[in-house]
Design an enzyme around this catalytic site. Structure first.
Site, short mmCIF file in Angstrom:
data_model
loop_
_atom_site.label_atom_id
_atom_site.label_comp_id
_atom_site.label_asym_id
_atom_site.label_seq_id
_atom_site.Cartn_x
_atom_site.Cartn_y
_atom_site.Cartn_z
N HIS A 132 7.70 -3.59 -0.06
CA HIS A 132 7.25 -4.15 -1.34
C HIS A 132 7.54 -3.18 -2.48
CE1 HIS A 132 3.44 -1.83 -1.62
NE2 HIS A 132 3.32 -2.01 -0.33
N GLU A 189 2.61 -6.85 -3.51
CA GLU A 189 1.83 -6.78 -2.26
C GLU A 189 0.42 -6.30 -2.52
OE1 GLU A 189 0.18 -4.83 1.39
OE2 GLU A 189 0.64 -3.90 -0.51
N HIS A 224 -2.52 5.14 -1.80
CA HIS A 224 -3.18 4.66 -3.03
C HIS A 224 -3.78 5.79 -3.87
CE1 HIS A 224 -3.92 0.39 -1.10
NE2 HIS A 224 -2.65 0.78 -1.06
#
Lengths: 457, 457
Positions: free
Chosen positions: B279, B325, B424
């Site tokens: 993604h 995504e 993240h």
């Protein structure tokens, strides 16, 4: 007649299943202990950040020995002792200098080089000479008439096609070990060796060289990959280019070093030994985190975790922090010598000296029957990601034990992709080691020690 | 009667051995191409360093789409096209603020937090409230009468006992996804969630949350591990402690995004598709190097390497850089929707979205027969270190293809130890990716694509 046999088989299988489950639980207990309460990472931080590089004979090595004794006691060893040995005492001297000199008189940055371990220096005046680049010993032989008075530049690239990077290292390292004397034979004044690495940075990677006493000893340095390419390009396009090289390294008389040893006494066979170790020395220019601080703290961690998990080995577990792997293997030789002299019974020896990366298996040097026995335990290792038990080999420090006593030996085989980014270079620092990967390596080693202790080899 | 059967068997075995050797050589050719001439690492550098974080709806995402089209063309795609879809448009707003406020009036550093993706903000005034720490939803239920007017702090630690870290993530992520609404149900004013990570640093790890429309939407942030421990200790020892939290994030109306697609036309069955992808979007606060720049450049690399190695697939190879995504899966949904509407025949889909680390195998979602077929190729993967084909799963972006068309799907399963150090968080940068590990992942994927293309599933 078939029923009893079937019943016997069923009984054996049930027993086997029970034993396997018992082993699985014990290994899980060890692993949980290492993944949640490990001291390995903190130990590594202290060794690398407060002591740093620790070449045999250096003051840092003495500090590291004291650290090792304290760490083994803190881990719960029943007994901590040392074995004295003579170690080489090589010193790097002043920071190496290397630069391209040319009639063009343009400004180019210096070349990033490191003297090879055990090498002689150029002397304080340095040497300035034209450079002869070769990519193989065959090319050196073809050009032997051009060697005299030159600096020979072995620019053999690390072969990226090898998936396991230790094969690329095995393929390339001959230029570092044999290169200087093979060039000296034809009158070279110094040698530059392309670093054995596929890193994307420009750190030179040192490592020991071996002189052939038949020829004059000449200075030798490793050069970073980017500078190797830059030098190659320059000498190809500039016939006036020469290199100035200055190293003041030298070999001093042997001095004293020590293997640092901690024991966890065996409950049933205290006179049978299982050795687990790494080497305490490292190159002087780095923190020696992967090579081999990782192996030292993993070995100490195994002792700690056995105690903390309440698993008492049947045989005596010996954690050995070996002296002087890098430029002499004197610690490993002494260990085997004393084991032989004292008629010790060594069941097995395991080393970790390939970096603190995720474990993938073990390389082993033992009989086929012994290897088959270890491979029968594969289902117990797979949950921890260890699957590769096929390669032959063992740790450098336990090699003498194998040769002198025939002890079966193995070495942890971690993922090798990043090892030669750091190996013997200034980038081998604490930050390059991942806590979980380090701990999982120790867990894999602990599982093997547990199984060999329980079932023998 | 036995001889013909034996002869037939021998003939089959010889054919099998021949085919296996032919496959082994083709896979080696692909691997050599990727380990020596890969563009994956350079592509990743450009994507991460010149574009950086690229959340759906952001200007960086538009740049990334253009980059993707150019990279696919440069890799040699026969055809490059896009699929438009609507994507959520969430913006973080100003830098989050969080600090402990107490009657003690001592100086403490601010808390390192990141708003959760898709979350609402506190409003420009922020909120100040006492903190209720819980370690489970059970504890929340027990303390539901104390929740009103508080900031609920989910301080559930990542479980280090899981060897595969995705299991620890699966175990912990419910607090991020469900935590805000479950606390809001009882009158909480905001939520702080301990980051899903076992990193040794203090970076907070964001990720999307999902509100339950039955309850008011409240602000929600992730907090770094060191600060989570600090906050926990402080509120345990200081009854006057409150937390001030200010976030100005908000969800704007949907906007336009695109799947970026490059094809290598199949030589025999051009209307049958094998999809390989990652993604293109990433969280805004990092470079999205492992998540999922790695998967994008690996997928592009497969197309490049097939062409460069002169291996033309029988089926059409489609490289898809999926939109969105992270906080919507709108790209993956659109891809499946169009595949269904156009009655496309999808033989297989493969994603890489678990980081650019050394490959260890594949997780797969397919029939038992299909899985057995893939597992029969194990000897061809072992030389590249891929051994683990047992787990069930597939990539998030190809999930809709599985559900809508029943396509067998798989996802590269790289070593997972470091993934949640970066996932993240601001630390997910180019420098965290190792060139060789990235390339080997692409090589493993390339081998699977080659075999599925040749033998079907």
């Amino acid at each position: 007649m078939r029923k009893p046999i079937l019943a016997l088989a069923a009984c054996c299988m049930a027993q086997f299943a029970f034993a396997q489950q018992e082993d699985s639980l014990a290994i899980r207990r060890l692993s949980d202990e290492m993944l949640t309460g490990s001291k390995a990472y903190d130990n590594l931080r202290v060794l690398t950040k407060t002591i740093g590089g620790r070449l045999a004979g250096s003051p840092q090595m003495v500090k590291a020995e004291k650290w090792g004794e304290a760490a083994l006691k803190a881990a719960g060893a029943d007994r901590v002792f040392t074995q004295e040995c003579q170690v080489p005492h090589w010193v790097r001297g002043e920071k190496e200098q290397a630069r391209i000199i040319s009639n063009r008189r343009d400004l180019v940055p210096p070349l990033n080089v490191l003297a090879l371990g055990n090498a002689v220096g150029t002397g304080p005046q340095g040497v300035t000479a034209p450079v002869l680049e070769v990519r193989s010993f065959e090319e050196l032989e073809q050009k032997k008439d051009q060697v005299k008075g030159k600096i020979v530049f072995y620019n053999y690239p690390f072969n990226n096609r090898f998936v396991k990077t230790f094969q690329a290292y095995g393929d390339a390292v001959r230029f570092r070990s044999q290169g200087p004397s093979r060039a000296s034979k034809y009158g070279a004044v110094a040698v530059i060796v392309r670093s054995m690495s596929h890193s994307t940075d420009n750190h030179p990677h040192t490592g020991s060289t071996r002189y052939n006493d038949s020829f004059p000893k000449i200075a030798a340095v490793a050069i970073g990959l980017q500078d190797a390419d830059r030098l190659s390009k320059r000498i190809a396009g500039d016939r006036s280019a020469r290199v100035f090289l200055r190293t003041t390294c030298q070999m001093l008389p042997d001095t004293v070093g020590h293997n640092i040893i901690g024991e966890l006494k065996g409950s049933e066979f205290p006179d049978e030994y299982i050795t687990v170790g790494g080497h305490l020395d490292s190159w002087d220019v780095c923190e020696g985190a992967h090579d081999d601080g990782a192996g030292c703290v993993q070995s100490i961690e195994i002792l700690r975790a056995f105690k903390a998990a309440g698993i008492r080995p049947k045989r005596t577990l010996r954690v050995v922090l070996f002296a002087n792997e890098e430029n002499g293997v004197r610690g490993g030789s002494k260990y085997a010598e004393l084991a032989k002299a004292n008629r010790e019974k060594h069941l097995f020896a395991l080393e970790s000296d390939a970096g603190g990366f995720t474990p993938r298996g073990f390389i082993m040097e033992m009989t086929d029957a012994q290897r088959s026995k270890v491979k029968s335990w594969l289902p117990l290792f797979l949950p921890y990601g260890l699957y590769d038990f096929d390669e032959v080999g063992g740790g450098v420090d336990i090699g003498p034990l194998r040769r002198e006593l025939g002890t079966p030996v193995a070495e942890l085989s971690p993922d090798s992709q990043r090892y030669f980014d750091y190996h013997h270079a200034a980038s081998d620092v604490f930050e390059a080691v991942n806590k979980r990967e380090l701990e999982l390596g120790a867990a894999g080693m602990g599982a093997l020690v547990y199984l060999v202790d329980k079932y023998g080899l």
